[in-house]
Design a protein around this motif. Structure first.
Motif, PDB file in Angstrom:
ATOM      1  N   TRP A   1     -14.579  -8.690  -9.158  1.00  0.00           N
ATOM      2  CA  TRP A   1     -15.522  -8.084  -8.214  1.00  0.00           C
ATOM      3  C   TRP A   1     -16.888  -8.060  -8.904  1.00  0.00           C
ATOM      4  CZ3 TRP A   1     -14.060  -6.679  -3.343  1.00  0.00           C
ATOM      5  CH2 TRP A   1     -15.009  -6.002  -2.569  1.00  0.00           C
ATOM      6  N   PRO A   2     -17.834  -8.882  -8.435  1.00  0.00           N
ATOM      7  CA  PRO A   2     -19.034  -9.131  -9.248  1.00  0.00           C
ATOM      8  C   PRO A   2     -20.132  -8.080  -9.179  1.00  0.00           C
ATOM      9  CG  PRO A   2     -19.099 -10.443  -7.258  1.00  0.00           C
ATOM     10  CD  PRO A   2     -17.788  -9.702  -7.237  1.00  0.00           C
ATOM     11  N   THR A   3     -20.051  -7.149  -8.234  1.00  0.00           N
ATOM     12  CA  THR A   3     -21.203  -6.267  -8.031  1.00  0.00           C
ATOM     13  C   THR A   3     -20.828  -4.795  -8.153  1.00  0.00           C
ATOM     14  OG1 THR A   3     -20.754  -6.308  -5.652  1.00  0.00           O
ATOM     15  CG2 THR A   3     -22.373  -7.888  -6.468  1.00  0.00           C
ATOM     16  N   PHE A   4     -21.847  -3.960  -8.208  1.00  0.00           N
ATOM     17  CA  PHE A   4     -21.678  -2.511  -8.218  1.00  0.00           C
ATOM     18  C   PHE A   4     -22.417  -1.935  -7.014  1.00  0.00           C
ATOM     19  CE2 PHE A   4     -21.176  -3.906 -12.560  1.00  0.00           C
ATOM     20  CZ  PHE A   4     -20.029  -3.240 -12.935  1.00  0.00           C
ATOM     21  N   PRO A   5     -21.970  -0.782  -6.516  1.00  0.00           N
ATOM     22  CA  PRO A   5     -20.914   0.098  -7.010  1.00  0.00           C
ATOM     23  C   PRO A   5     -19.497  -0.434  -6.748  1.00  0.00           C
ATOM     24  CG  PRO A   5     -21.723   0.876  -4.903  1.00  0.00           C
ATOM     25  CD  PRO A   5     -22.602  -0.271  -5.292  1.00  0.00           C
ATOM     26  N   GLN A   6     -18.543   0.185  -7.464  1.00  0.00           N
ATOM     27  CA  GLN A   6     -17.116  -0.081  -7.250  1.00  0.00           C
ATOM     28  C   GLN A   6     -16.394   1.263  -7.210  1.00  0.00           C
ATOM     29  OE1 GLN A   6     -15.230  -2.666 -10.113  1.00  0.00           O
ATOM     30  NE2 GLN A   6     -16.873  -4.191 -10.027  1.00  0.00           N
ATOM     31  N   LEU A   7     -15.630   1.492  -6.161  1.00  0.00           N
ATOM     32  CA  LEU A   7     -14.828   2.714  -6.077  1.00  0.00           C
ATOM     33  C   LEU A   7     -13.367   2.390  -6.385  1.00  0.00           C
ATOM     34  CD1 LEU A   7     -14.535   5.755  -5.350  1.00  0.00           C
ATOM     35  CD2 LEU A   7     -14.050   5.010  -3.011  1.00  0.00           C
ATOM     36  N   TRP A   8     -12.821   3.126  -7.349  1.00  0.00           N
ATOM     37  CA  TRP A   8     -11.408   2.976  -7.715  1.00  0.00           C
ATOM     38  C   TRP A   8     -10.671   4.258  -7.371  1.00  0.00           C
ATOM     39  CZ3 TRP A   8      -9.135  -1.293 -10.417  1.00  0.00           C
ATOM     40  CH2 TRP A   8     -10.040  -2.339 -10.698  1.00  0.00           C
ATOM     41  N   VAL A   9      -9.586   4.142  -6.648  1.00  0.00           N
ATOM     42  CA  VAL A   9      -8.773   5.308  -6.304  1.00  0.00           C
ATOM     43  C   VAL A   9      -7.337   5.040  -6.734  1.00  0.00           C
ATOM     44  CG1 VAL A   9      -7.879   6.756  -4.429  1.00  0.00           C
ATOM     45  CG2 VAL A   9     -10.255   6.013  -4.390  1.00  0.00           C
ATOM     46  N   LYS A  10      -6.802   5.961  -7.518  1.00  0.00           N
ATOM     47  CA  LYS A  10      -5.439   5.850  -8.046  1.00  0.00           C
ATOM     48  C   LYS A  10      -5.162   4.464  -8.634  1.00  0.00           C
ATOM     49  CE  LYS A  10      -3.639   8.018  -4.318  1.00  0.00           C
ATOM     50  NZ  LYS A  10      -2.565   8.492  -3.442  1.00  0.00           N
ATOM     51  N   GLY A  11      -6.083   4.008  -9.440  1.00  0.00           N
ATOM     52  CA  GLY A  11      -5.863   2.767 -10.169  1.00  0.00           C
ATOM     53  C   GLY A  11      -6.136   1.494  -9.401  1.00  0.00           C
ATOM     54  N   GLU A  12      -6.603   1.631  -8.150  1.00  0.00           N
ATOM     55  CA  GLU A  12      -6.858   0.415  -7.365  1.00  0.00           C
ATOM     56  C   GLU A  12      -8.286   0.350  -6.862  1.00  0.00           C
ATOM     57  OE1 GLU A  12      -4.338  -1.118  -4.406  1.00  0.00           O
ATOM     58  OE2 GLU A  12      -2.522  -0.414  -5.406  1.00  0.00           O
ATOM     59  N   LEU A  13      -8.825  -0.845  -6.887  1.00  0.00           N
ATOM     60  CA  LEU A  13     -10.161  -1.063  -6.355  1.00  0.00           C
ATOM     61  C   LEU A  13     -10.128  -0.921  -4.835  1.00  0.00           C
ATOM     62  CD1 LEU A  13     -13.119  -1.993  -6.696  1.00  0.00           C
ATOM     63  CD2 LEU A  13     -12.293  -4.331  -6.541  1.00  0.00           C
ATOM     64  N   VAL A  14     -10.911   0.015  -4.327  1.00  0.00           N
ATOM     65  CA  VAL A  14     -10.993   0.204  -2.877  1.00  0.00           C
ATOM     66  C   VAL A  14     -12.087  -0.678  -2.291  1.00  0.00           C
ATOM     67  CG1 VAL A  14     -11.381   1.876  -1.037  1.00  0.00           C
ATOM     68  CG2 VAL A  14     -10.148   2.561  -3.082  1.00  0.00           C
ATOM     69  N   GLY A  15     -13.177  -0.824  -3.040  1.00  0.00           N
ATOM     70  CA  GLY A  15     -14.226  -1.710  -2.564  1.00  0.00           C
ATOM     71  C   GLY A  15     -15.596  -1.320  -3.064  1.00  0.00           C
ATOM     72  N   GLY A  16     -16.594  -2.023  -2.568  1.00  0.00           N
ATOM     73  CA  GLY A  16     -17.994  -1.736  -2.864  1.00  0.00           C
ATOM     74  C   GLY A  16     -18.641  -1.055  -1.670  1.00  0.00           C
ATOM     75  N   CYS A  17     -19.942  -1.104  -1.636  1.00  0.00           N
ATOM     76  CA  CYS A  17     -20.692  -0.334  -0.633  1.00  0.00           C
ATOM     77  C   CYS A  17     -20.274  -0.666   0.797  1.00  0.00           C
ATOM     78  CB  CYS A  17     -22.179  -0.590  -0.830  1.00  0.00           C
ATOM     79  SG  CYS A  17     -23.204   0.268   0.366  1.00  0.00           S
ATOM     80  N   ASP A  18     -20.195  -1.939   1.128  1.00  0.00           N
ATOM     81  CA  ASP A  18     -19.937  -2.310   2.523  1.00  0.00           C
ATOM     82  C   ASP A  18     -18.607  -1.744   3.008  1.00  0.00           C
ATOM     83  OD1 ASP A  18     -22.260  -3.891   2.495  1.00  0.00           O
ATOM     84  OD2 ASP A  18     -21.140  -5.534   1.585  1.00  0.00           O
ATOM     85  N   ILE A  19     -17.571  -1.898   2.171  1.00  0.00           N
ATOM     86  CA  ILE A  19     -16.238  -1.433   2.549  1.00  0.00           C
ATOM     87  C   ILE A  19     -16.205   0.089   2.634  1.00  0.00           C
ATOM     88  CG2 ILE A  19     -13.830  -1.288   1.782  1.00  0.00           C
ATOM     89  CD1 ILE A  19     -14.113  -4.095   0.628  1.00  0.00           C
ATOM     90  N   ILE A  20     -16.789   0.757   1.630  1.00  0.00           N
ATOM     91  CA  ILE A  20     -16.729   2.222   1.567  1.00  0.00           C
ATOM     92  C   ILE A  20     -17.442   2.859   2.762  1.00  0.00           C
ATOM     93  CG2 ILE A  20     -17.410   4.247   0.205  1.00  0.00           C
ATOM     94  CD1 ILE A  20     -15.177   2.404  -0.990  1.00  0.00           C
ATOM     95  N   VAL A  21     -18.634   2.353   3.060  1.00  0.00           N
ATOM     96  CA  VAL A  21     -19.396   2.942   4.164  1.00  0.00           C
ATOM     97  C   VAL A  21     -18.655   2.723   5.483  1.00  0.00           C
ATOM     98  CG1 VAL A  21     -21.528   2.763   5.503  1.00  0.00           C
ATOM     99  CG2 VAL A  21     -21.620   2.834   3.003  1.00  0.00           C
ATOM    100  N   GLU A  22     -18.075   1.551   5.627  1.00  0.00           N
ATOM    101  CA  GLU A  22     -17.336   1.289   6.863  1.00  0.00           C
ATOM    102  C   GLU A  22     -16.093   2.187   6.960  1.00  0.00           C
ATOM    103  OE1 GLU A  22     -18.005  -2.589   7.846  1.00  0.00           O
ATOM    104  OE2 GLU A  22     -16.529  -2.716   9.440  1.00  0.00           O
ATOM    105  N   MET A  23     -15.409   2.368   5.809  1.00  0.00           N
ATOM    106  CA  MET A  23     -14.229   3.250   5.808  1.00  0.00           C
ATOM    107  C   MET A  23     -14.619   4.689   6.100  1.00  0.00           C
ATOM    108  SD  MET A  23     -12.007   1.874   2.573  1.00  0.00           S
ATOM    109  CE  MET A  23     -10.656   3.051   2.760  1.00  0.00           C
TER     110      MET A  23
END
Lengths: 102, 112
Positions: free
Chosen positions: B68-90
């Motif tokens: 995953w080449p960019t930041f930010p990165q959110l990790w929850v319970k040991g797994e990458l959930v995503g960066g900004c686009d995914i998090i905001v949409e979630m």
């Protein structure tokens, strides 16, 4: 070829029904006419059954050379045709820069 | 395996909710990091963060480790959930709140 055209050409491989590559570099603290910040909106049946993380990773893989070089930020909005239809065929806006790139 | 990758693995395994970002939650240094912080604040659970501007080794190594080449990165319970686009949409569709609340609850229980 411009970076934008390279991105468009590479992503065309996914046979997208919508492919929009927007250069958002002007919103950031870089020289005029830079090609550093892009937003991609891509709708493709190829994304069906893949999580968002997997979809993003696929695009990152396809654009690895560009990301390792000139491209600093790449916003991705990746949908299947059904998801695109359901969200009214719109993509979210990107935030403005806060200046802390380096 | 480099020491930096070991550090990353340790951070990810020890923090159920972990955000790698540019700047701090109080003073984000990037619009994408700021958006994710805002979404996280909206979830109402404590989260750990690493300011990658202060940690150049992690900034260099994590993209390779995570694929995953960019930041930010959110990790929850040991797994990458995503960066900004995914998090905001979630966040907008409510999935993030559910995920974060659940991870926060786990932590509260294991601390008892």
């Amino acid at each position: 070829m411009s970076i934008q055209e390279i991105i468009e050409q590479k992503l065309a491989e996914l046979d997208p029904s919508v492919l929009k590559v927007e250069n958002e570099s002007h919103k950031h603290s870089v020289p005029p006419n830079s090609e550093t910040h892009f937003k991609v909106t891509l709708v493709s049946a190829a994304f069906e059954q893949f999580s968002q993380v997997k979809r993003h990773q696929r695009i990152y893989g396809m654009l690895a050379d560009e990301l390792a070089g000139p491209v600093h930020a790449l916003a991705l909005h990746l949908y299947t045709p059904e998801e695109w239809e359901a969200r009214g065929k719109t993509r979210p806006d990107s935030p403005n820069c806060l200046g802390g790139g380096e | 395996m480099s020491a930096t990758v070991d550090t990353i693995k340790q951070q990810i395994s020890e923090n159920d909710i972990l955000l790698y970002m540019k700047g701090t939650p109080q003073l984000p240094q990037c619009g994408f990091s700021a958006q994710v912080v805002q979404a996280m604040m909206g979830c109402g659970e404590q989260f750990a963060f690493v300011n990658i501007l202060d940690n150049p080794d992690i900034r260099a190594e994590l993209p390779k480790y995570a694929n995953w080449p960019t930041f930010p990165q959110l990790w929850v319970k040991g797994e990458l959930v995503g960066g900004c686009d995914i998090i905001v949409e979630m966040y907008q569709n409510g999935e993030l709140q559910t995920l974060i609340k659940e991870a926060g609850q786990n932590r509260a229980e294991s601390a008892e």
